[in-house]
Design an enzyme around this catalytic site. Structure first.
Site, PDB file in Angstrom:
ATOM      1  N   SER A  34      27.312  29.383  41.526  1.00 27.72           N
ATOM      2  CA  SER A  34      26.587  30.280  41.697  1.00 27.72           C
ATOM      3  C   SER A  34      26.285  31.600  40.620  1.00 27.72           C
ATOM      4  O   SER A  34      25.463  31.942  40.671  1.00 27.72           O
ATOM      5  CB  SER A  34      27.275  31.181  43.035  1.00 27.72           C
ATOM      6  OG  SER A  34      28.636  31.466  42.660  1.00 27.72           O
TER       7      SER A  34
ATOM      8  N   HIS B  92      29.201  38.900  42.667  1.00 29.12           N
ATOM      9  CA  HIS B  92      28.392  38.170  41.711  1.00 29.12           C
ATOM     10  C   HIS B  92      27.288  39.177  40.914  1.00 29.12           C
ATOM     11  O   HIS B  92      27.356  40.227  41.328  1.00 29.12           O
ATOM     12  CB  HIS B  92      27.593  37.337  42.489  1.00 29.12           C
ATOM     13  CG  HIS B  92      28.261  36.113  43.054  1.00 29.12           C
ATOM     14  ND1 HIS B  92      28.800  36.191  43.989  1.00 29.12           N
ATOM     15  CD2 HIS B  92      28.262  34.645  42.690  1.00 29.12           C
ATOM     16  CE1 HIS B  92      29.553  34.718  44.382  1.00 29.12           C
ATOM     17  NE2 HIS B  92      29.012  33.986  43.424  1.00 29.12           N
TER      18      HIS B  92
END
Length: 267
Positions: free
Chosen positions: A41, A248
């Site tokens: 990711s 993230h």
């Protein structure tokens, strides 16, 4: 005489500027590159928005560092098969097929899911300091004993599929700036999480170097932009409305942190 001196000066300045500009652009940067991006990711750009329709649950973003390289450098070809949630075996089974003997540049970020980044952060948020520390400690043991071999399998696979490619292994940012006033996790939990990330990055760097690949270390680039820092945050904090993007990089983290580090390493 004055004209002659001016001409000489102008030529000297032009030569100096030309040398400076030449040095500023890495020699290997090439529009003829055939570039393939692999990974999880952090490589796909989860958290950076602007996801491509074709990527589905893999959440490949046009703001990911590989896509930014494609936009700015314009290699001869570009393909990202990075996928949110990927572990090393996913790369081997589902992503290496994108490589070929004509591939000249490969990037990869992988390893975090193999040691359970997501599970660790859930434990730390929901179960408190002692459980958090224990979860990170267990992951560190797993990283030391299992991750080197798993990474070697991936890197050997890349070499077999793309023997002529330059390979850049891109690491992970450390989540927290320590020593600041910060709500949420305790200082002990934050320090332990950072310790675990540093260990994983160091293991990845060692494995990449052993394989003859370049390691692009993004940790310094994110200093001042981490969670609990006073600068613009380049990481998503815990987001109960969209848990997937938690911890993230944002689009700014990809463009300001990941991209320049990868760009410098890719040449």
């Amino acid at each position: 005489m004055r004209r002659s001196r001016l001409v000489t000066f102008a030529v000297s300045v032009a030569a100096t500027l030309g040398a400076t500009l030449t040095l500023a652009v890495p020699a290997q940067a090439s529009a003829s590159d055939r570039y393939v991006a692999l990974g999880d990711s952090y490589a796909s750009g989860l958290g950076a928005d602007s996801y491509t329709a074709e990527s589905g649950a893999c959440k490949r973003s046009t703001n990911a560092y590989s896509a930014l390289y494609n936009t700015n450098i314009r290699p001869a070809s570009y393909k990202s098969v990075a996928c949110s949630g990927a572990i090393t075996t996913d790369v081997i089974n589902n992503q290496l097929s994108a490589l070929s003997s004509t591939t000249t540049l490969v990037s990869i970020t992988i390893g975090g899911n193999d040691v359970g980044f997501t599970t660790i952060m859930s434990t730390c948020v929901l179960q408190g300091e002692s459980q958090c520390v224990a979860a990170v400690q267990a992951a560190e043991t797993k990283a030391r004993t299992e991750l080197p071999g798993k990474l070697a399998n991936v890197y050997n696979g890349i070499k077999a599929k793309a023997p002529s490619a330059r390979v850049v292994v891109v690491g992970y940012p450390v989540f927290y700036q320590l020593g600041t006033t910060c709500v949420g996790l305790t200082a002990t939990s934050r320090a332990k999480i950072n310790e675990g990330i540093n260990l994983v990055d160091d293991i990845i760097r060692t494995a990449a170097t052993s394989a003859g690949f370049k390691f692009a270390d993004v940790r310094s680039a994110f200093v001042g932009h981490q969670l609990c820092s006073y600068g613009e945050k380049w990481m998503h904090a815990l987001n109960f409305l969209n848990l997937g993007i938690s911890y993230h990089p944002t689009a700014a983290g990809q463009s300001g942190g990941y991209y320049p580090v990868f760009r410098a390493a890719a040449g």
